[in-house]
Scaffold this motif. Structure first.
Motif, PDB file in Angstrom:
ATOM      1  N   UNK A   1       0.989  -1.379   0.016  1.00  0.00           N
ATOM      2  CA  UNK A   1      -0.063  -0.081   0.046  1.00  0.00           C
ATOM      3  C   UNK A   1       0.751   1.162   0.092  1.00  0.00           C
ATOM      4  N   UNK A   2       2.203   1.133   0.260  1.00  0.00           N
ATOM      5  CA  UNK A   2       3.032   2.418   0.392  1.00  0.00           C
ATOM      6  C   UNK A   2       3.908   2.496  -0.856  1.00  0.00           C
ATOM      7  N   UNK A   3       4.039   1.651  -1.652  1.00  0.00           N
ATOM      8  CA  UNK A   3       4.629   1.750  -2.956  1.00  0.00           C
ATOM      9  C   UNK A   3       4.373   3.026  -3.855  1.00  0.00           C
ATOM     10  N   UNK A   4       5.124   3.392  -4.822  1.00  0.00           N
ATOM     11  CA  UNK A   4       4.651   4.243  -5.816  1.00  0.00           C
ATOM     12  C   UNK A   4       3.352   3.846  -6.281  1.00  0.00           C
ATOM     13  N   UNK A   5       2.603   5.044  -6.917  1.00  0.00           N
ATOM     14  CA  UNK A   5       1.370   4.700  -7.500  1.00  0.00           C
ATOM     15  C   UNK A   5       1.234   3.952  -8.929  1.00  0.00           C
ATOM     16  N   UNK A   6       2.499   3.991  -9.196  1.00  0.00           N
ATOM     17  CA  UNK A   6       2.600   2.995 -10.666  1.00  0.00           C
ATOM     18  C   UNK A   6       2.758   1.745 -10.703  1.00  0.00           C
ATOM     19  N   UNK A   7       2.887   1.294  -9.252  1.00  0.00           N
ATOM     20  CA  UNK A   7       3.274  -0.035  -9.131  1.00  0.00           C
ATOM     21  C   UNK A   7       2.075  -0.710  -8.152  1.00  0.00           C
ATOM     22  N   UNK A   8       1.517  -1.855  -8.926  1.00  0.00           N
ATOM     23  CA  UNK A   8       0.261  -2.498  -8.144  1.00  0.00           C
ATOM     24  C   UNK A   8       0.936  -3.952  -7.857  1.00  0.00           C
ATOM     25  N   UNK A   9       0.888  -4.494  -6.750  1.00  0.00           N
ATOM     26  CA  UNK A   9       1.435  -5.888  -6.656  1.00  0.00           C
ATOM     27  C   UNK A   9       0.126  -6.699  -5.826  1.00  0.00           C
ATOM     28  N   UNK A  10      -0.692  -7.434  -6.488  1.00  0.00           N
ATOM     29  CA  UNK A  10      -1.541  -8.394  -5.605  1.00  0.00           C
ATOM     30  C   UNK A  10      -1.121  -9.835  -5.308  1.00  0.00           C
ATOM     31  N   UNK A  11      -1.867 -10.344  -4.384  1.00  0.00           N
ATOM     32  CA  UNK A  11      -1.512 -11.658  -4.044  1.00  0.00           C
ATOM     33  C   UNK A  11      -2.674 -12.825  -4.158  1.00  0.00           C
ATOM     34  N   UNK A  12      -2.430 -13.815  -4.743  1.00  0.00           N
ATOM     35  CA  UNK A  12      -3.329 -14.886  -4.735  1.00  0.00           C
ATOM     36  C   UNK A  12      -2.800 -15.991  -4.145  1.00  0.00           C
ATOM     37  N   UNK A  13      -3.340 -16.298  -2.843  1.00  0.00           N
ATOM     38  CA  UNK A  13      -2.670 -17.533  -1.886  1.00  0.00           C
ATOM     39  C   UNK A  13      -3.909 -18.444  -2.038  1.00  0.00           C
ATOM     40  N   UNK A  14      -3.254 -19.597  -2.304  1.00  0.00           N
ATOM     41  CA  UNK A  14      -3.683 -21.021  -2.512  1.00  0.00           C
ATOM     42  C   UNK A  14      -3.014 -22.038  -2.120  1.00  0.00           C
ATOM     43  N   UNK A  15      -3.497 -22.994  -1.347  1.00  0.00           N
ATOM     44  CA  UNK A  15      -2.690 -24.197  -0.845  1.00  0.00           C
ATOM     45  C   UNK A  15      -1.585 -23.489  -0.214  1.00  0.00           C
TER      46      UNK A  15
END
Length: 531
Positions: free
Chosen positions: A282-296
């Motif tokens: 949430x604190x990265x530069x606004x040009x950068x988006x990193x989401x996470x898929x957590x499975x198993x």
């Protein structure tokens, strides 16, 4: 949250309930037959017969099924529509509303059919209703001179993105990932995706809209009123009428963007990396988006960066070295190419965005989903517990989308969508099960509900916030009193989705639809007629 309970009722009570239900059903059936005849006659005067489908029509079942994205709502016990109307212009939608009002036939509006509870095409209770299917209204008109576009509600996000990408390689639009999601429902609930930290939500970029109200009027931003225009941008458009089209502001994107997908197994420190991600993303530069898929036992980190890999790698090395991103994991492409790459995989093409159908493998799986918002980082030991739950038999998955940057600068009251400043990330919980062989998903649904209950101490509270586009009837359902949905009963779920904006939504509802014609199990009740 309303939890499923198993209680055995006495035989006499069961018989009494059955008799009461049978009598009510017979009365309802008689009333439905009367209203159905009048509704059909009314439609025939103004809408071509080939656009109206009854339950006896050869194509009715195929059409109904065509955009049901959760097949658990395609079983014999589901309350289905009596009719499906497929308008090809605005006047057809207006006539359907007028005929419905005159003949006691309610309308449910479907654009893409992704409503998690299927409320755009089915009912929880026996009632006579028709579906207004907007799939024939899906034009996208891009204006490069103004960097805007008009998009019909029946278009999919994939069709919108394709049209924008075809017109320009330096314009995009900030909405969701799944290309088969219908624009109408997605915009009505907020709409976020990989550009949310740079440009906010889809609704933050809506400039105008065309709405058919409960009186059959065709209204724009200037004629529907400021409260109603505010309400349809995130408050659930189906509560206020039929939104036929939207004017949106397109946003600048660079000619080259960078993407990566880095899987981190639990055996290689996934718990630690996810724990760290909560504070970094949430604190990265606004040009950068990193989401996470957590499975198993694996956390997949998916990213879009509005720039090149050469510009991205130093940022990741200094801000998020725990992920260990290297040059070989970073791919460069155009923004429009990144959309299918991220959601559909590396073998996909831009033309795949135009595929409106759901694959057979997806359609064969029912699912249960719900959501949370996180405002304080969850401790590492809790994440270790979560990973153990994800390793259970019949476990589902979690999707974590970071907030911050642009989305957090917009006041909570600016749109009905209130989850802004202070939110670290959104959680979506999902679980799937095969429908073949009569699977009912009881075990998988219980897994979602149990994890949701476990998470209570670690997520937002008072209210425990939820995302309207991840609709969940476990959060509460409307109660109809005197043929109008109760404002007080709606607060149970309304505050979770909309916080303090719920009251203003109810005021807007009373202005545009005081008789509550447009309603479903989680539609906004009118405040003026509250009970």
């Amino acid at each position: 949250m309303a939890m499923a309970k198993s209680v055995l009722a006495p035989p006499v009570l069961i018989f009494a309930l059955f008799c009461s239900y049978y009598a009510a059903s017979m009365a309802s059936a008689q009333a439905a037959a009367s209203s159905s005849d009048g509704f059909l006659r009314c439609l025939s005067a103004s809408i071509p017969s080939q656009l109206v489908f009854t339950q006896s029509s050869p194509s009715f079942t195929t059409l109904l099924k065509s955009s049901i994205r959760n097949p658990k709502f395609f079983t014999p016990s589901i309350v289905r529509p009596l009719y499906i109307v497929t308008p090809t212009n605005a006047s057809h939608a207006q006539d359907a509303v007028l005929c419905g009002r005159q003949n006691g036939m309610r309308l449910r509006v479907r654009s893409g059919g992704h409503d998690y509870e299927g409320l755009s095409y089915r009912s929880e209770r026996p009632e006579a209703f028709a579906v207004l299917d907007l799939s024939n209204l899906r034009a996208v008109r891009v204006d490069l001179q103004t960097s805007t576009a008009w998009v019909d509600s029946g278009a999919t996000l994939g069709e919108l993105y394709y049209a924008v990408g075809k017109a320009s390689n330096v314009l995009g639009f900030p909405a969701g990932l799944c290309p088969t999601v219908g624009v109408g429902g997605h915009f009505s609930g907020g709409g976020f995706g990989m550009l949310l930290r740079k440009y906010g939500l889809a609704i933050d970029n809506v400039l105008d809209a065309v709405l058919v109200d409960a009186r059959g009027r065709l209204l724009s931003k200037n004629t529907m009123g400021s409260d109603v225009f505010w309400a349809i941008r995130g408050g659930g458009g189906e509560s206020f009428g039929v939104v036929l089209s939207w004017q949106v502001r397109l946003v600048p994107v660079p000619a080259t963007v960078a993407v990566f997908n880095v899987p981190v197994p639990a055996s290689q420190g996934a718990v630690d990396v996810v724990t760290r991600w909560q504070q970094v993303a949430p604190a990265l530069p606004d040009d950068l988006f990193i989401r996470v898929l957590v499975q198993q036992q694996t956390a997949n980190f998916q990213s879009l960066f509005l720039g090149t890999c050469d510009a991205l790698l130093p940022v990741m090395g200094s801000r998020f070295p725990e992920l260990g991103l290297n040059r070989s994991s970073c791919k460069e492409m155009t923004w429009i190419q990144s959309v299918p790459y991220i959601y559909l995989g590396s073998g996909s093409t831009v033309e795949d965005l135009l595929n409106r159908t759901t694959s057979a493998s997806v359609f064969s799986s029912g699912y249960k989903a719900t959501s949370d918002y996180v405002r304080q980082a969850i401790p590492r030991d809790v994440w270790a517990n979560i990973f153990s739950r994800l390793a259970q038999p019949n476990a589902g998955l979690m999707i974590l989308d970071p907030y911050g940057a642009q989305i957090s600068t917009v006041p909570e009251s600016a749109t009905p969508f209130p989850h802004r400043a202070g939110v670290l990330y959104n959680i979506q919980y999902m679980n799937f099960w095969p429908m073949a062989g009569g699977g009912d998903g009881a075990v998988q649904t219980k897994w979602v509900r149990d994890l949701y209950a476990f998470m209570a101490p670690y997520v937002s509270s008072n209210p425990r916030e939820a995302y309207f586009n991840y609709r969940d009837l476990d959060l509460g359902e409307n109660v109809v009193v005197g043929n109008v949905s109760s404002y007080q009963a709606g607060m149970v779920w309304g505050h979770k989705y909309f916080k303090d904006n719920y009251q203003r939504l109810a005021v807007a509802k009373s202005q545009i639809d005081p008789d509550d014609y447009f309603r479903n199990e989680q539609s906004i009740p009118p405040l003026a007629n509250s009970n």
